[in-house]
Design a protein around this motif. Structure first.
Motif, PDB file in Angstrom:
ATOM      1  N   VAL A 112       0.842  -1.201   0.000  1.00 13.14           N
ATOM      2  CA  VAL A 112       0.000   0.000   0.000  1.00 13.14           C
ATOM      3  C   VAL A 112       0.880   1.255   0.000  1.00 13.14           C
ATOM      4  N   ASP A 113       1.901   1.269   0.854  1.00 12.99           N
ATOM      5  CA  ASP A 113       2.791   2.432   0.922  1.00 12.99           C
ATOM      6  C   ASP A 113       3.488   2.679  -0.413  1.00 12.99           C
ATOM      7  N   LEU A 114       3.976   1.604  -1.049  1.00 15.84           N
ATOM      8  CA  LEU A 114       4.667   1.750  -2.330  1.00 15.84           C
ATOM      9  C   LEU A 114       3.715   2.224  -3.423  1.00 15.84           C
ATOM     10  N   LEU A 115       2.492   1.709  -3.410  1.00 15.16           N
ATOM     11  CA  LEU A 115       1.506   2.156  -4.395  1.00 15.16           C
ATOM     12  C   LEU A 115       1.182   3.631  -4.206  1.00 15.16           C
ATOM     13  N   VAL A 269      -7.494  -4.718  -4.198  1.00 16.83           N
ATOM     14  CA  VAL A 269      -6.593  -3.713  -4.764  1.00 16.83           C
ATOM     15  C   VAL A 269      -5.184  -4.287  -4.929  1.00 16.83           C
ATOM     16  N   LEU A 270      -4.768  -5.128  -3.999  1.00 19.17           N
ATOM     17  CA  LEU A 270      -3.410  -5.663  -4.022  1.00 19.17           C
ATOM     18  C   LEU A 270      -3.277  -6.932  -4.858  1.00 19.17           C
ATOM     19  N   ASP A 271      -4.400  -7.495  -5.312  1.00 19.69           N
ATOM     20  CA  ASP A 271      -4.358  -8.705  -6.143  1.00 19.69           C
ATOM     21  C   ASP A 271      -4.090  -8.305  -7.587  1.00 19.69           C
ATOM     22  N   SER A 272      -2.810  -8.220  -7.915  1.00 15.09           N
ATOM     23  CA  SER A 272      -2.419  -7.729  -9.234  1.00 15.09           C
ATOM     24  C   SER A 272      -2.544  -8.783 -10.323  1.00 15.09           C
ATOM     25  N   ALA A 273      -2.728 -10.037  -9.935  1.00 21.38           N
ATOM     26  CA  ALA A 273      -2.671 -11.119 -10.918  1.00 21.38           C
ATOM     27  C   ALA A 273      -4.032 -11.496 -11.484  1.00 21.38           C
ATOM     28  N   SER A 274      -5.100 -10.896 -11.018  1.00 22.42           N
ATOM     29  CA  SER A 274      -6.427 -11.276 -11.495  1.00 22.42           C
ATOM     30  C   SER A 274      -7.232 -10.033 -11.844  1.00 22.42           C
TER      31      SER A 274
END
Length: 356
Positions: A112-115, A269-274
């Motif tokens: 979250v911080d990096l995003l 939000v963090l599930d980048s693969a789907s």
């Protein structure tokens, strides 16, 4: 160094350490790519963990030292008041930092911080005030109060010049506090005793009681409720939250729209693969343009997201009935413990035929 027995023991220990390092290196090489952390996320997670443990140690040690000083235990207070940090290396050495809930929470917080950092970098110089600042300046009374709490809570995560500490579930935060208190008890050694144990326990309980003061999810939910989003403006508010690099607010608005908790919304939000997030945005009633804008921002900020995949599904998503999208992600509304139990059974596979 002249004792042959000690030299032999030292050499044996060094050999075992070298073998262990090699084993770790080999394991790292053959780890499958899916699910592996990139170097940036790994470094951010470790930095966040060390900062969080260090801040907790400083708080618990400080409170306990003052209590011991008050009852005349000056030597014990001096030990705790020293600047020598012991909790982080001790917890690493004990293997406690491999706790699944803790590391999972730290990885999520680091991502979250990096995003948010990447979203800040994407903001145009003339973008104007962020959504939170705008609400503080022009919102109604409830919105001003909730937005101010949001900024204050986010700021409370900062620990001097060392960076940001993690915001973790209450149970995990309590676990960290007790681990740190135990490490401080070891540091006291001969200066410990019943009085020192009591001081450490009281300091730990005080820290646990105050942990809820800076729960970002709670203040984000309050701000989302104060905004009172409608079907007409929800997409605009959610996109504005992303443009303002306020991921907790974005997750809270999504959670409110699809009737899930903030943790579940954040996991999307963090599930980048789907493409689950895109389905969730459609279930929230966002139109094609709003999904496209939100998707573009997240894909630009998150190197793991595939913008091509989003482009391919945009038109079908725009034509999809929100009710159908809601049904597709319905399991997110189930209690966390139930979903965890379902996953646990799935990992074990079906029972053998004839088994009791």
């Amino acid at each position: 160094m002249g004792d042959p027995a000690r030299l032999a023991s030292y050499a044996a220990d060094a050999e075992r350490a070298a073998e262990q390092r090699l084993a770790v290196g080999i394991e790292d090489i053959f780890l499958s790519q899916p699910g592996r952390l990139d170097d940036r996320t790994r470094a951010a997670t470790l930095r966040l963990a060390e900062t969080t443990i260090g801040a907790t140690e400083q708080q618990v040690a400080g409170d306990a030292a003052r209590a011991l000083m008050a009852i005349g235990r000056r030597d014990a207070a001096a030990v705790l008041g020293s600047n020598r940090a012991v909790a982080w290396p001790r917890l690493l050495d004990a293997g406690l930092m491999r706790d699944t809930d803790l590391i999972g929470g730290l990885i999520a917080q680091a991502r979250v911080d990096l995003l948010e950092e990447s979203l800040v970098a994407l903001r145009a110089p003339d973008a104007g005030a962020t959504i939170v600042t705008m609400l503080i300046e022009h919102g109604d009374a409830a919105q001003r109060a909730a937005a101010s709490d949001y900024l204050l809570t986010d700021g409370m995560r900062r620990v001097g010049g060392e960076g940001r500490r993690a915001v973790l579930p209450a149970a995990v935060q309590a676990r960290i506090v007790w681990w740190v208190a135990a490490a401080l008890r070891e540091r006291l050694g001969a200066e410990g005793g019943v009085a020192a144990d009591m001081a450490l326990c009281e300091a730990a309980q005080h820290r646990i009681a105050r942990a809820g003061e800076w729960q970002m999810d709670a203040v984000a939910v309050r701000l989302a409720h104060a905004l009172a989003p409608t079907d007409a403006n929800r997409g605009t508010l959610m996109v504005r939250a992303l443009e303002s690099a306020r991921l907790p607010l974005f997750a809270a608005l999504l959670a409110d729209a699809i009737d899930v908790d903030v943790a579940a919304a954040r996991s999307l939000v963090l599930d980048s693969a789907s493409d689950r997030l895109w389905l969730a945005l459609r279930a929230a009633g966002l139109n094609r343009d709003a999904i496209a804008r939100a998707g573009f921002l997240l894909s630009e900020a998150d190197r793991e997201r595939d913008l091509t995949m989003l482009i391919e599904v945009l038109d079908p998503l725009g034509a999809l009935d929100p009710a159908a999208a809601t049904e597709a992600i319905a399991t997110l509304r189930l209690p966390d413990d139930f979903r965890a139990a379902v996953r646990a059974l799935a990992r074990r596979g079906p029972p053998e035929r004839g088994a009791p």
